[in-house]
Scaffold this motif. Structure first.
Motif: not given
Length: 792
Positions: A334-336, A363-366, A396-400, A420-422
């Motif tokens: 993702e890009s927002q 963000a990446t969402n597996p 899972g979601k890894s977001l900055t 940042e969110s994990a």
């Protein structure tokens, strides 16, 4: 195609059924219909009983999932006609009667050489079916859903509405339980845009269960929506490929490939694509004490590259035992990006400051899901079975996110922030169901389910101060969420020729714990509840029947209802969760009448719901910042009227209508303020289908949702029109689809909150989406429409 078979079977019954014959006692014909070659059972094959001399229809029935049928005849001088789409019909006139019964044994039907285009034309009659305990919406018939996500498909389903933020409501009420293939799934949770990874081409049907029996999980005070994914089971190798392109960017390619042998059924779907979801937003916060006002206008995007893979196999150990192993893997990048302009005014209306806020989020969402299922049929009865399934989900979601404020004039709001969110969620479901018919009229069902849900969300906010990043301790924490739900149920059903009754009881134990690790704030809920259900039906004649039902339901606060973290995209209008939320409970009653004629069919229903500990989102205003959060607010009594109907004046034209009216009475208090009030809301949909020529179809769907009052203000009305065109080529194996969603760009959602010390206003708009798609079916498949025997 499965809906085609079911429709034609019901249509044949309406043509030939006679109530007097159904009541008569006479010769019983029994038998089993299979394919040739292959000897696979044929479900929904039509059996017609004809007078031997005049060929006039006397009675009829259809085969069950095992290809078996039973039919009563008032006399011996009859003929039996057996037919099924794509197979040569057979007529049987010679048979032997022994003790009032004719056992025809196994009858094999041979496939015809009819082209797929002819098959599709015969079957395209209805996209919705009405069953005893649910309504079934067949997605393949919905032209305006081409390239759409599951959320957009749901918005075309009768009685279902999805607002611009993706919140799903049924009959005007939220608290809906979403299932995938009859089971809870991380794909159907509210964590991000997960339902967006499912496109219309991957969905076979959507089942709406407004008043579920005790057999179903008690979650969802408004009912259950079950999304059933496609899985082809025709013999040999077959499949399809689908290409979509759209404006704004919405491009995808999907491939479905299946291979069926005597023992194995291998099924797979692969989809990849890229889409952009623009969203225009406007907010106004006004302090009525000081007169200070903050306005913001901006545009945000959710751009996604996505991959979705479904793989699975059925292994038929023998005629009575089947093992299924399947998996689903999805991955999003993702890009927002967003940009928002802010203006702050004092009590005299003079501009105090103007600034710009830019966001860059990635963000990446597996996410993946895997399932093992064992199904056993017992020899003594076709409906005597045992099913065990184990389902695992991970998301899972890894977001900055980076935020930059630049002041244009007045007081400085310059600054940089970073979040940042994990996020990780694991969910496991174990389910056992057993069905035992004791006679033709009486059936017992029992089973249990255990659901484990563990979530961890590590969230941090930092401010850029004096050239370095400094953590904001007030907004940084680790949120842990753990829930266990054990359910056990039993139902007993009596089903006679005209009257039926089903009673059930479900017990569920809930153990929910949340913890903010850094601050030590913990919350725990342990509940043991009983959920009774009762359903009855009475058939007055072939054209008119009535159903009544009662069930008790629960809505447990979801993760994002409890999670106190928020997105600081607009740090003057924020949304948070509430870790102290309690579940809400609903007692639901409904009465429905179903009427059917050749050209017209409709159902009319009334329902009533009484809900306690109602969860509502309220706004709190402080220092020009509006914070919206869910709280428990008293009770809600809702009484509604529902109408669904279809009218087909000519073969080439049909109208499907849906209307819902809801009157509700709210009682409760919030911060010592009484919020008692009564209000109403209504919504309607009308779908018009026109077949211009043999291979060209046009469809328009119009939806309207009225404005309605909330506990603090009101929500505006919404009018939307979607359209679609479908052109078949290559004898039905190829298909072009053009869909336009929100043709007039009229889907604008406005909301207001009026309180003694402040007011808020928000406006959101998505805009028009245009998608052009092409699909091609190979092997024995056809484009976008799948003919499958029932999955055992």
């Amino acid at each position: 195609m499965r809906s085609i078979h079911r429709y034609l079977a019901i249509w044949a019954l309406l043509l030939c059924a006679c109530p007097a014959i159904a009541q008569a006692q006479g010769i019983e014909f029994i038998g089993k219909i299979v394919t040739s070659p292959g000897n696979s059972p044929i479900e929904y094959a039509t059996i017609r009983l004809l007078d031997a001399s005049s060929n006039a229809p006397l009675a009829g029935t259809t085969t069950d999932a095992n290809g078996e049928f039973s039919l009563q005849s008032p006399k011996e001088q009859v003929a039996l006609e057996i037919s099924f789409i794509g197979f040569e019909s057979q007529t049987i006139k010679d048979f032997a009667v022994e003790e009032g019964k004719v056992n025809l044994g196994t009858i094999a039907l041979t496939e015809t050489q009819v082209t797929m285009d002819e098959v599709v034309i015969q079957g395209e009659k209805s996209q919705m079916e009405f069953k005893l305990d649910k309504r079934v919406f067949h997605v393949g018939k919905d032209l305006s859903s081409t390239g759409a996500s599951a959320l957009e498909v749901l918005n075309n389903v009768p009685s279902v509405n999805v607002n611009i933020e993706g919140q799903i409501s049924l009959r005007g009420s939220q608290g809906v339980q979403i299932l995938i293939n009859g089971k809870p799934s991380v794909i159907a949770s509210e964590d991000g845009n997960i339902l967006g990874t499912l496109t219309a081409e991957m969905i076979e049907r959507i089942e709406v269960i407004s008043n579920p029996s005790a057999k179903y999980e008690a979650e969802g005070t408004s009912g259950i929506i079950n999304i059933v994914l496609k899985k082809d089971e025709r013999k040999g190798i077959n499949g399809s490929i689908t290409l979509n392109g759209g404006i704004p960017h919405n491009h995808s390619i999907g491939v479905s490939l299946n291979r069926r042998t005597e023992k194995f059924n291998l099924f797979s779907q692969i989809g990849v694509g890229y889409r952009e979801l623009p969203n225009d937003r406007e907010f106004i916060n006004e302090d009525l004490v000081t007169g200070t006002r903050v306005e913001s206008i901006g545009e945000e995007f959710r751009n996604e590259q996505f991959t979705n893979i479904i793989l699975g196999t059925d292994y038929h150990i023998n005629d009575y035992n089947v093992l299924t192993l399947s998996g689903n893997f999805a991955y999003e990048v993702e890009s927002q990006p967003s940009e928002t302009e802010f203006w702050m005014y004092d009590g005299n209306g003079d501009l105090l400051s103007q600034w710009n806020r830019i966001e860059e989020t990635s963000a990446t969402n597996p996410k993946y899901q895997y399932e093992f299922q064992y199904a056993k049929d017992f020899k003594d009865h076709k409906d005597h079975d045992l099913i065990f399934s184990a389902l695992g989900n991970f998301f899972g979601k890894s977001l900055t996110s980076d935020f930059l404020n630049t002041t244009a004039s007045g007081e400085s709001f310059d600054g940089r922030q970073q979040t940042e969110s994990a996020f990780q969620e694991a969910k496991y479901t174990f389910k056992l169901d057993y069905t035992k018919p004791f006679s033709k009229q009486f059936t017992l069902e029992t089973g249990s389910q255990y659901v484990i849900n563990d979530v961890s969300n590590d969230f941090a906010v930092s401010n850029f101060v004096n050239g370095e990043w400094v953590p904001d301790q007030g907004l940084t924490n680790l949120f842990e969420y753990n829930q266990r739900v054990l359910g056990v149920y039993g139902t007993g059903a009596f089903e006679g020729e005209r009257w039926g009754l089903k009673l059930g009881l479900r017990m569920e134990h809930t153990d929910l714990n949340t913890l903010l690790t850094n601050t030590g704030e913990a919350n725990s809920i342990q509940l043991t509840n009983l959920f009774p259900s009762a359903h009855t039906s009475f058939k007055f004649n072939e054209r008119f029947s009535m159903q009544a039902g009662y069930s008790r339901r629960i809505y447990r606060p979801r993760l994002w209802d409890l999670n106190p973290f928020f997105n600081i995209r607009n740090n003057f209008t924020i949304r948070t969760g509430n870790p102290e939320l309690l579940p809400e409970f609903t007692d639901s009653y409904e009465l429905t009448g179903i009427m059917a004629w050749e050209q017209v069919s409709f159902n009319v229903g009334v329902f009533h719901r009484y809900t306690t500990e109602v969860i509502e989102r309220v706004s709190i205003y402080e220092d020009e910042v509006t914070r919206t959060m869910p709280v428990n607010l008293g009770t809600n009594r809702a009484t509604g009227f529902e109408f669904n109907g279809k009218y087909t004046p000519i073969k080439q034209l049909s109208f499907n209508g849906d209307f819902n009216f809801l009157f509700f009475d709210r009682e409760g208090t919030f911060e010592n303020q009484v919020i008692d009030f009564s209000a109403s809301r209504y919504s309607g949909k009308l779908t018009t289908k026109l077949k211009l020529i043999k291979s060209l179809d046009i469809e328009f769907t119009t939806r309207y949702e009225s404005e309605y009052q909330t506990v603090q203000g009101q929500i505006s009305d919404v009018f939307v029109m979607d359209g679609g065109v479908r052109l078949k080529i290559l004898k039905g194996k190829g298909m072009f689809n053009l869909s336009v969603r929100d043709i007039f760009a009229s889907r604008v959602q406005e909301s207001w909150a009026y309180q003694p010390t402040f007011t808020t206003y928000s406006r959101r708009q998505r805009g028009r989406f245009i998608t052009l798609g092409f699909s091609y079916g190979f092997g024995k498949g056809e484009a976008m429409e799948f003919s499958a025997q029932k999955r055992r």
